[in-house]
Scaffold this motif. Structure first.
Motif, PDB file in Angstrom:
ATOM      1  N   ASP A  19       1.474   5.426  -7.612  1.00 54.43           N
ATOM      2  CA  ASP A  19       0.115   5.239  -7.083  1.00 54.43           C
ATOM      3  C   ASP A  19      -0.665   6.551  -7.148  1.00 54.43           C
TER       4      ASP A  19
ATOM      5  N   ALA B 225       7.198   4.220  -5.796  1.00 50.16           N
ATOM      6  CA  ALA B 225       5.914   3.519  -5.975  1.00 50.16           C
ATOM      7  C   ALA B 225       4.750   4.390  -5.507  1.00 50.16           C
TER       8      ALA B 225
ATOM      9  N   LYS C  54       4.912  -2.047 -10.499  1.00 44.15           N
ATOM     10  CA  LYS C  54       4.014  -0.899 -10.685  1.00 44.15           C
ATOM     11  C   LYS C  54       4.371  -0.111 -11.936  1.00 44.15           C
TER      12      LYS C  54
END
Lengths: 414, 149
Positions: free
Chosen positions: A296, A292, A79
């Protein structure tokens, strides 16, 4: 880009701490985001979920939990690669923060590539974490440490960089992408281009940039880039060092221990592949995994939207603050040239007194030298007040800050 | 803001017009100290005659609390014997300015209040231990200073 989807109200609802009442039941006005940002439910839930359902060590055991944890840990790396346009995931090294990332480079790259007679360049607006490791390195090796000064607008005088580079002795330029005190956005493309022309390496301290604007590492062309999770909605204790593969391959390990090895014998050891060669010991598994969720969250809002929200707030704050009598603002007055950070002094009141008085109103700002004593010397002040904004900051909060300054004036009979 | 527990009239007045502010050239004791996290930074100057503090001054930059406490401390110790000053306790200084509550309410700001006292204790320690070579008289002032806050 999702231009019309920025809902301040929805965002604020994701941050439970923003509903806190502090001191005498005052609504919290959190303006210390350059120090650390608050965390949304999505991040808090991710860490709870990890410990409730998955907790395990990673990279070794074959049981179910270990596999899940290892996968989640590596997903964060992917990511980050996508978030910052990094081509090779193995160039992303997890460390405990920006400070450790810079120290890793100073130790593992610096000790083998900087010698007596060489020059390391940094700037007057660096955080101590991008000064002290270079002092240690240059003092140890006999190299010279040079500074790019700032002008009256808080911008770097890049002609000085040209002078240093023209000596042909510069091995490394270690520079902030955004100043943590002044908010100045460095003309980083220009700096990197100048350095590349003469073969000097560039380390960018991105701790105050990655959280606030779109950063594209592939297009930057620097050699090292460092940042921290906790300044971008993530947990404390996680940072990232990105470095070019060919540099990492040739660098000596930073710490020895488990996970960073391939084979260990009594008198010799071979190193694990990248990035694990630089990740000795059990890493901060839980926090890397929940980082993460922060990425996001920011991806969903869109970094261009983050930047435009902060620019608008900074413009609003600078306009209002410039009308306050006795207020001195340090750094760029053009919100396009700065991140959402405003450093100021109020008459001759010491920043600690300002911060203590407005704290009674629930307003949280930072006061002190902000780990930038070299800059304080340059500005000829012992300390400053610093208000710093983020995705959830409102104009009303900026108003509360400015109104609170009236109380400081009252107490000090100004 | 009336009745503010920290920023009393007295503190504001002292911060505006500190007492004994300045430098003593060639002082018998000079001690620099700072609080790295907040930027308070002072120098304390002492002259000793006949085992008494014959003169004391301080200068530097600091917040209102630091300036007020440094002022009051210098007022309280001027003319006192070294033996008395050695026994000087932080409560005496804090109560003089009504700041006893800081010990409980503000672990950060207590450092501002006690910086000059810390410099005083270190200064007198080094006067005895290093200048006079009299470790006995220096006593445990060094430990006291180190554990002041």
């Amino acid at each position: 880009m999702q231009a019309n989807t920025y809902s301040l109200e929805e965002i604020r609802n994701d941050f439970p701490v923003l509903n806190r009442r502090v001191r005498d039941d005052k609504k919290l006005v959190y303006l210390d985001n350059a120090a650390t940002t608050q965390k949304p439910n999505q991040v808090i839930d991710a860490i709870t979920d990890y410990y409730q359902n998955h907790n395990s060590n990673i990279h070794r055991a074959v049981h179910a939990l270990a596999e899940e944890s290892t996968e989640a840990f590596e997903v964060t790396r992917d990511k980050i690669a996508k978030f910052l346009n990094i081509q090779n995931r193995e160039e992303i090294v997890f460390v405990k923060g920006t400070t450790e990332a810079i120290n890793l480079v100073a130790y593992s790259w610096g000790r083998d590539n900087v010698q007596k007679g060489d020059i390391v360049v940094t700037t007057e607006y660096e955080h101590h974490s991008n000064i002290v490791p270079w002092q240690l390195l240059t003092q140890e090796t006999g190299a010279e440490l040079k500074y790019i000064d700032i002008d009256d607008d808080g911008e770097l005088i890049l002609e000085q960089l040209d002078e240093y580079l023209s000596t042909g002795k510069v091995k490394l330029v270690a520079i902030s992408h955004v100043s943590n005190v002044l908010g100045t956005i460095t003309d980083i493309h220009n700096v990197i281009k100048k350095c590349k022309n003469v073969g000097a390496k560039v380390l960018v301290d991105g701790a105050q940039a990655v959280p606030h604007m779109k950063v594209d590492i592939a297009s930057l062309g620097c050699d090292f880039y460092a940042f921290s999770a906790h300044k971008m909605l993530g947990p404390t204790g996680v940072g990232v060092l990105w470095a070019r593969k060919e540099l990492l391959e040739n660098m000596r390990p930073f710490q020895g221990g488990g996970d960073m090895i391939r084979e260990v014998h009594k008198h010799e050891t071979t190193w694990n592949d990248l990035p694990y060669k630089f990740e000795a010991g059990t890493p901060n598994v839980a926090d890397v995994i929940c980082f993460a969720a922060a990425i996001d969250y920011l991806t969903k809002i869109g970094m261009d939207n983050v930047r435009s929200h902060e620019t608008e707030l900074t413009k609003y704050a600078l306009e209002k603050m410039s009308k306050v009598k006795g207020l001195t603002i340090y750094g760029p007055k053009d919100p396009q040239k700065a991140s959402g950070v405003i450093s100021f002094n109020f008459n001759d009141v010491h920043p600690h007194d300002v911060a203590t008085i407005i704290d009674k109103n629930g307003v949280a700002i930072r006061s002190g030298h902000h780990c930038a004593q070299v800059l304080m010397e340059k500005l000829n002040v012992a300390a400053t007040n610093r208000a710093s904004f983020y995705i959830y900051t409102t104009k009303e909060e900026v108003d509360t800050l400015i109104d609170s300054l009236e109380q400081v004036a009252e107490v000090f009979k100004l | 803001m009336s009745g503010d527990p920290i920023y009393t009239e007295m503190i504001i007045e002292y911060s505006r017009n500190p007492s004994n502010y300045g430098k003593i050239e060639d002082a018998h004791i000079t001690r620099h100290d700072s609080n790295p996290l907040c930027g308070d930074s002072i120098d304390l100057y002492l002259n000793i005659d006949d085992k008494k503090i014959s003169d004391v001054k301080f200068d530097g930059k600091g917040c209102a609390i630091c300036m007020a406490c440094s002022s009051v401390l210098t007022e309280m110790i001027k003319g006192k014997s070294l033996e008395d000053v050695k026994k000087f306790e932080k409560d005496e200084l804090l109560s003089e300015l009504g700041l006893e509550h800081l010990i409980k309410t503000s672990p950060v700001r207590i450092k501002c209040a006690l910086l000059s006292l810390k410099a005083l204790k270190y200064g007198i320690y080094s006067y005895f231990a290093e200048k006079m070579n009299d470790v006995e008289s220096a006593g445990n002032l060094k430990e006291e200073a180190a554990n002041l806050y």
